[in-house]
Design an enzyme around this catalytic site. Structure first.
Site, mmCIF file in Angstrom:
data_model
loop_
_atom_site.group_PDB
_atom_site.id
_atom_site.type_symbol
_atom_site.label_atom_id
_atom_site.label_comp_id
_atom_site.label_asym_id
_atom_site.label_seq_id
_atom_site.Cartn_x
_atom_site.Cartn_y
_atom_site.Cartn_z
ATOM 1 N N CYS A 298 121.396 68.314 -13.443
ATOM 2 C CA CYS A 298 122.657 67.579 -13.296
ATOM 3 C C CYS A 298 122.516 66.586 -12.145
ATOM 4 O O CYS A 298 122.030 65.486 -12.345
ATOM 5 C CB CYS A 298 123.842 68.519 -13.127
ATOM 6 S SG CYS A 298 123.633 69.836 -11.925
ATOM 7 N N SER A 299 122.907 66.978 -10.945
ATOM 8 C CA SER A 299 122.785 66.062 -9.814
ATOM 9 C C SER A 299 122.844 66.836 -8.516
ATOM 10 O O SER A 299 123.479 66.407 -7.566
ATOM 11 C CB SER A 299 123.902 65.019 -9.858
ATOM 12 O OG SER A 299 125.141 65.685 -9.971
ATOM 13 N N CYS A 300 122.200 68.010 -8.477
ATOM 14 C CA CYS A 300 122.170 68.790 -7.235
ATOM 15 C C CYS A 300 121.567 67.918 -6.133
ATOM 16 O O CYS A 300 120.622 67.180 -6.367
ATOM 17 C CB CYS A 300 121.348 70.063 -7.426
ATOM 18 S SG CYS A 300 122.092 71.179 -8.643
ATOM 19 N N CYS B 161 117.312 65.718 -9.590
ATOM 20 C CA CYS B 161 117.833 66.959 -10.167
ATOM 21 C C CYS B 161 117.810 66.708 -11.674
ATOM 22 O O CYS B 161 118.597 65.906 -12.173
ATOM 23 C CB CYS B 161 119.257 67.257 -9.711
ATOM 24 S SG CYS B 161 120.024 68.590 -10.661
#
Lengths: 122, 211
Positions: B118-120, B115
């Site tokens: 961000c950090s999906c 991602c």
């Protein structure tokens, strides 16, 4: 390849825990509950969180999990700013701090423990 | 002087024993308590999420999904066709409120998920992303130099294997369906699930070990 921090080994962190401290999990749980309640959308969350992560990188913040969760907290505060004012949040942070400082070790910490605080009295 | 010093020590002692949380911990606590009082959030939802994601899910659900896809061709077709529907049928919907797309590794293709924003991540089947998935270094390098990142994780790909990098968003999250290793004919789903690593479902692992 002249920036060693940037190419820091990733695999070396493979066994690192996903959370270093309980508040980090609590924060993500809170973000999840707020998306479920429709306070903000998942897209608003990732956009705001992403912007905070970019801002942290631009400031030169260390690329680690602590920076990551601090960016998440900044995003959450940003997205709830219309519902919780800075002043309100500041007062409540101070109330919790006093509650922790005045509660003997081993007993549950509650805001009721802070005597005479008009913000937190039931 | 001695009196003064012992008072200081007593003060420090009390401070240590009060277990005062860090500033961010206090801010989260303050924010949650205010939002709960304002009726915007149910604390049980927060607590349930924390319990589930810190203790129960991990990547085990993802491994079960992979094992089922290996063992059941109809499920595999359904999973690749509509990942969201397939995992929902297993009762695995959840935090991953967006759609799930499952991408299949083959002899000629290796998939890697990142991602970049961000950090999906498909939380409902893989739990919380590993520490490295959340680093700026991974978010940037997975796109810029995926083969170098893979090599760091011990995945050395031949030049003729194509690398596909998938950028997860809040709306669309990816999971890699690894290749079923040779020597696993006749294994049941639980045996198969046991060899599926978290990293294989993100793409930083490829050849799963059978023993």
């Amino acid at each position: 390849m002249s920036a060693p921090d940037f190419v820091a080994p990733l695999a070396a962190r493979d066994d690192a825990p996903a959370f270093d401290e309980p508040w980090q999990a609590q924060l993500l749980g809170l973000a999840y509950a707020l998306t479920q309640a429709g306070v903000f959308t998942p897209a608003a969350w990732s956009d705001t969180f992403g912007a905070e992560l970019r801002a942290a990188a631009a400031r030169g913040a260390t690329d680690n999990q602590s920076t990551y969760y601090e960016a998440a907290l900044a995003a959450l505060e940003h997205l709830t700013a219309g519902r919780v004012s800075d002043a309100e949040l500041g007062t409540r942070v101070a109330a919790w701090r006093r509650a922790y400082q005045s509660t003997p070790h081993g007993q549950p910490v509650t805001l009721d423990a802070v005597n005479g605080d008009p913000e937190t009295s039931p | 002087m001695a009196k003064h010093r012992s008072d200081d020590i007593a003060k420090i002692h009390r401070a240590l024993h009060s277990h005062l949380p860090s500033e961010p911990a206090l801010r989260v606590k303050a924010l949650e308590s205010l939002l709960v009082e304002k009726g915007m959030v149910d604390p049980r939802t927060v607590d349930a999420w924390v319990e589930i994601y810190t203790e129960k899910i991990g990547p085990k659900r993802g491994a079960q999904v992979v094992a089922k896809a290996w063992a059941d061709p109809a499920f595999k077709t359904a999973l690749l066709d509509d990942g969201t529907a397939a995992i929902t049928a297993l009762g695995y919907e959840g935090w991953a409120t967006g759609h799930l797309e499952v991408v299949e590794n083959t002899a000629a293709v290796h998939n890697l998920v990142v991602c970049t924003l961000c950090s999906c991540y498909p939380h409902s089947i893989l739990g919380i992303p590993p520490a490295w998935y959340k680093l700026a270094a991974y978010r940037a390098r997975a796109v810029r130099e995926p083969r170098a990142v893979l090599a760091e994780f011990g995945v050395n790909l031949a030049d003729d294997i194509e690398v596909r990098v998938w950028d997860s968003t809040s709306e669309l999250r990816y999971m890699v369906l690894p290749q079923r290793p040779a020597g696993t004919a006749g294994w049941d789903e639980n045996q198969l699930a046991a060899i599926v690593t978290r990293n294989a479902m993100i793409g930083t692992d490829r050849d799963l070990r059978t023993g």
